[in-house]
Design a protein around this motif. Structure first.
Motif, short mmCIF file in Angstrom:
data_model
loop_
_atom_site.label_atom_id
_atom_site.label_comp_id
_atom_site.label_asym_id
_atom_site.label_seq_id
_atom_site.Cartn_x
_atom_site.Cartn_y
_atom_site.Cartn_z
N MET A 157 42.79 -44.32 54.76
CA MET A 157 42.17 -42.91 54.50
C MET A 157 41.46 -42.32 55.58
O MET A 157 40.33 -42.96 56.25
CB MET A 157 41.13 -42.78 53.12
CG MET A 157 40.89 -41.40 52.70
SD MET A 157 40.07 -41.40 51.18
CE MET A 157 41.23 -42.09 49.92
N THR A 158 41.49 -41.04 56.02
CA THR A 158 40.89 -40.46 56.92
C THR A 158 39.12 -40.31 56.60
O THR A 158 38.97 -39.57 55.38
CB THR A 158 41.33 -38.98 57.09
OG1 THR A 158 42.83 -39.12 57.61
CG2 THR A 158 40.61 -38.19 58.50
N THR A 159 38.41 -40.63 57.49
CA THR A 159 37.08 -40.47 57.12
C THR A 159 36.64 -39.15 57.67
O THR A 159 36.88 -38.36 58.44
CB THR A 159 36.12 -41.19 57.89
OG1 THR A 159 36.47 -41.47 59.31
CG2 THR A 159 36.49 -42.91 57.79
N ILE A 160 35.21 -38.75 56.84
CA ILE A 160 34.58 -37.46 57.09
C ILE A 160 33.25 -37.58 57.01
O ILE A 160 32.56 -38.58 56.60
CB ILE A 160 35.16 -36.44 55.93
CG1 ILE A 160 34.72 -37.00 54.74
CG2 ILE A 160 36.53 -36.20 56.19
CD1 ILE A 160 35.20 -36.23 53.49
N GLY A 161 32.54 -36.61 57.48
CA GLY A 161 30.95 -36.58 57.34
C GLY A 161 30.75 -35.07 57.34
O GLY A 161 31.46 -34.24 57.92
N VAL A 162 29.65 -34.85 56.68
CA VAL A 162 29.38 -33.57 56.12
C VAL A 162 27.82 -33.23 56.89
O VAL A 162 26.93 -34.02 56.63
CB VAL A 162 29.47 -33.11 54.88
CG1 VAL A 162 28.82 -31.70 54.57
CG2 VAL A 162 30.72 -33.10 54.45
N GLU A 163 27.67 -31.91 57.53
CA GLU A 163 26.28 -31.65 58.07
C GLU A 163 26.08 -30.56 57.30
O GLU A 163 26.83 -29.46 57.23
CB GLU A 163 26.20 -31.42 59.38
CG GLU A 163 26.41 -32.50 60.44
CD GLU A 163 26.71 -32.12 61.81
OE1 GLU A 163 26.75 -33.11 62.73
OE2 GLU A 163 27.10 -30.99 62.03
N GLU A 164 24.64 -30.20 56.78
CA GLU A 164 24.31 -28.88 55.83
C GLU A 164 22.90 -28.48 56.60
O GLU A 164 22.27 -29.52 57.13
CB GLU A 164 23.95 -29.26 54.44
CG GLU A 164 25.12 -29.51 53.67
CD GLU A 164 24.88 -29.29 52.04
OE1 GLU A 164 25.55 -29.00 51.24
OE2 GLU A 164 24.11 -30.15 51.71
N VAL A 212 35.92 -34.16 60.68
CA VAL A 212 37.24 -35.35 60.21
C VAL A 212 37.84 -36.15 61.39
O VAL A 212 37.96 -35.63 62.37
CB VAL A 212 38.22 -34.31 59.54
CG1 VAL A 212 39.52 -35.04 58.86
CG2 VAL A 212 37.58 -33.29 58.50
N ALA A 213 37.80 -37.29 60.87
CA ALA A 213 38.40 -38.33 62.02
C ALA A 213 39.70 -37.88 62.77
O ALA A 213 40.54 -37.73 61.75
CB ALA A 213 38.05 -39.57 61.64
N VAL A 214 39.79 -37.97 63.93
CA VAL A 214 40.98 -38.00 64.57
C VAL A 214 41.17 -39.14 65.56
O VAL A 214 40.27 -39.64 66.08
CB VAL A 214 41.25 -36.69 65.27
CG1 VAL A 214 41.48 -35.55 64.20
CG2 VAL A 214 40.26 -36.40 66.18
N PRO A 215 42.52 -39.48 65.98
CA PRO A 215 42.67 -40.71 66.60
C PRO A 215 41.93 -40.58 68.05
O PRO A 215 41.46 -41.55 68.73
CB PRO A 215 44.09 -41.02 66.68
CG PRO A 215 44.63 -40.46 65.63
CD PRO A 215 43.71 -39.08 65.30
N ASP A 216 42.12 -39.51 68.77
CA ASP A 216 41.79 -39.10 69.96
C ASP A 216 41.71 -37.79 70.33
O ASP A 216 42.13 -36.84 69.53
CB ASP A 216 42.67 -39.83 71.02
CG ASP A 216 44.08 -39.36 70.87
OD1 ASP A 216 44.54 -38.34 70.58
OD2 ASP A 216 44.96 -40.41 70.80
N ALA A 221 48.63 -34.00 51.15
CA ALA A 221 47.40 -34.94 51.71
C ALA A 221 46.72 -34.92 50.60
O ALA A 221 45.99 -35.90 50.35
CB ALA A 221 46.79 -33.88 52.90
N LEU A 222 46.65 -33.91 49.68
CA LEU A 222 45.58 -34.01 48.64
C LEU A 222 45.88 -35.17 47.37
O LEU A 222 45.22 -36.09 46.92
CB LEU A 222 45.27 -32.76 47.80
CG LEU A 222 44.69 -31.58 48.58
CD1 LEU A 222 44.74 -30.27 47.77
CD2 LEU A 222 43.06 -32.15 48.92
N ASP A 223 47.37 -35.39 47.57
CA ASP A 223 47.79 -36.45 46.57
C ASP A 223 47.69 -37.79 47.11
O ASP A 223 47.25 -38.78 46.53
CB ASP A 223 49.60 -36.12 46.43
CG ASP A 223 49.78 -34.96 45.39
OD1 ASP A 223 48.83 -34.56 44.69
OD2 ASP A 223 50.65 -34.56 45.50
N ALA A 224 47.68 -37.80 48.59
CA ALA A 224 47.63 -39.22 49.12
C ALA A 224 46.16 -39.57 49.00
O ALA A 224 45.78 -40.70 48.92
CB ALA A 224 47.99 -39.01 50.69
N SER A 225 45.15 -38.71 49.28
CA SER A 225 43.68 -39.03 49.31
C SER A 225 43.41 -39.31 47.70
O SER A 225 42.07 -39.85 47.59
CB SER A 225 42.89 -38.18 49.95
OG SER A 225 42.90 -36.74 49.30
#
Length: 367
Positions: free
Chosen positions: A1-8, A133-137, A317-321
């Motif tokens: 699963m693709t990792t994410i981070g959030v800033e507020e 949102v993480a990407v490979p490169d 994508a929503l179904d996969a996650s």
């Protein structure tokens, strides 16, 4: 699963006057979540002005993790704020401002920005939500940027939360978008041939002295210079944690869909830049009230764009996650109940700035 981070980014508001107050350093220190303050240091960070505080979640694998961290960070900052006589306000612009500018945070970079553009800095009391949102490169990241840029006006319209400024309704659902658009490098990013093209353009801005550092590349989506991520920056900070979490889910699904389209060899859309700029202005002006300009450049009812274009586009994508139930339910609630800007306006119409501020501080601190 693709990792994410959030800033507020949050404002600190005086509960009596409703004005922003310069208590950020004391509040940050009181949370004990700054760099070096604990083994979790760095989650609470300084911002440009001394009435602003920024928080950042750790890297998260699920929206449930994002939810837990955002609630914990809001609680930490909110508790620290109240200990210093102010309240956390998760609004993208303050309903009220003092005649005297809020002091700039004592950091070399921020002081240099004040020298560069003093009036812009004085009016930079705006707060966003950024999703990494993480990407490979970097090459993969550029291909993602090329494919999500047409969706940035839709994202902006879903996230509007800044209709008020100087005690008045601006007529815009996201006045923050307008204010931020006055810096040299802003708005929807251009189409890039590849990562080398992206880097060349940024380097040209730097060598020409048009920006002081890569942090001043204020495109509404960009490659992060610190992390292997695409950073989506077009979102107003949200009143409610639930809304922030769902928007993070939508953003991740957009990036994952763009990556899948790249792998499948689907061409990236490249509409006229004036169309994207106008679509973004329209989204900031109206939010979800009425029509949106969809990714094809067609004017459609906002509900049609979200239900029939966005959700269908993101469905795999929503179904996969596993995020489909949360995001789909939230989109339908958003269309039924309105955005943060809608709720602020309703309160303001009924009771002026005081009622809007009460709504903002109540919702921001409801965990």
């Amino acid at each position: 699963m693709t990792t994410i981070g959030v800033e507020e980014e949050y404002l600190l508001i005086d509960p009596v006057t409703g004005l922003p107050v310069a208590q950020a350093e004391k509040v940050r220190r009181a949370t004990e979540l700054e760099d070096g303050a604990s083994d979790r240091g760095g989650e609470v960070q300084p911002e440009l002005l001394q009435a602003q505080v920024e928080v950042a979640t750790p890297v998260c694998g699920t929206l449930a993790e994002v939810d837990v961290h955002l609630r914990g960070l809001r609680q930490a900052v909110g508790t620290a704020a109240e200990a210093h006589g102010c309240r956390l306000a998760a609004c993208a612009t303050p309903p009220l401002r003092d005649k005297d500018p809020v002091p700039v945070t004592d950091r070399a970079r921020y002081l240099a920005m004040r020298t560069q553009a003093p009036q812009l800095v004085a009016e930079q009391l705006v707060n966003g939500m950024h999703v990494h949102v993480a990407v490979p490169d970097r090459e993969a990241g550029v291909q993602v940027l090329n494919r999500i840029r047409v969706w940035l006006p839709t994202l902006t319209a879903m996230a509007v939360n800044s209709p008020l400024w100087d005690g008045k309704d601006t007529g815009f659902a996201s006045w923050r978008t307008v204010i931020f658009g006055r810096w040299p490098v802003t708005g929807v990013p251009p189409y890039f041939r590849d990562a080398a093209d992206y880097d060349r353009r940024v380097r040209h801005l730097l060598t020409g002295g048009l920006i002081a550092d890569t942090g001043q590349v204020y495109w509404q989506a960009r490659l992060s210079e610190r992390y292997p991520t695409v950073e989506v920056r077009c979102l107003d900070v949200q009143l409610r944690v639930d809304d922030a979490v769902a928007l993070a889910g939508v953003t991740r699904a957009l990036v994952e869909t763009a990556a899948a389209d790249t792998a499948a060899g689907a061409p990236a859309p490249d509409p006229a830049p004036e169309l994207l700029r106008a679509a973004m202005w329209h989204a900031a002006r109206h939010g979800l009230s009425g029509a949106l300009i969809d990714p094809a450049g067609t004017r459609r009812p906002a509900g049609d764009v979200l239900r029939h274009r966005l959700l269908r586009h993101l469905a795999p994508a929503l179904d996969a996650s596993g995020d489909a139930p949360l995001v789909t339910g939230w989109v339908h609630r958003l269309l039924r109940d309105g955005t943060g800007a809608d709720r602020q306006r309703t309160a303001f119409t009924g009771g002026g700035p005081a009622a809007a501020l009460d709504l903002i501080t109540t919702e921001s601190n409801t965990l």
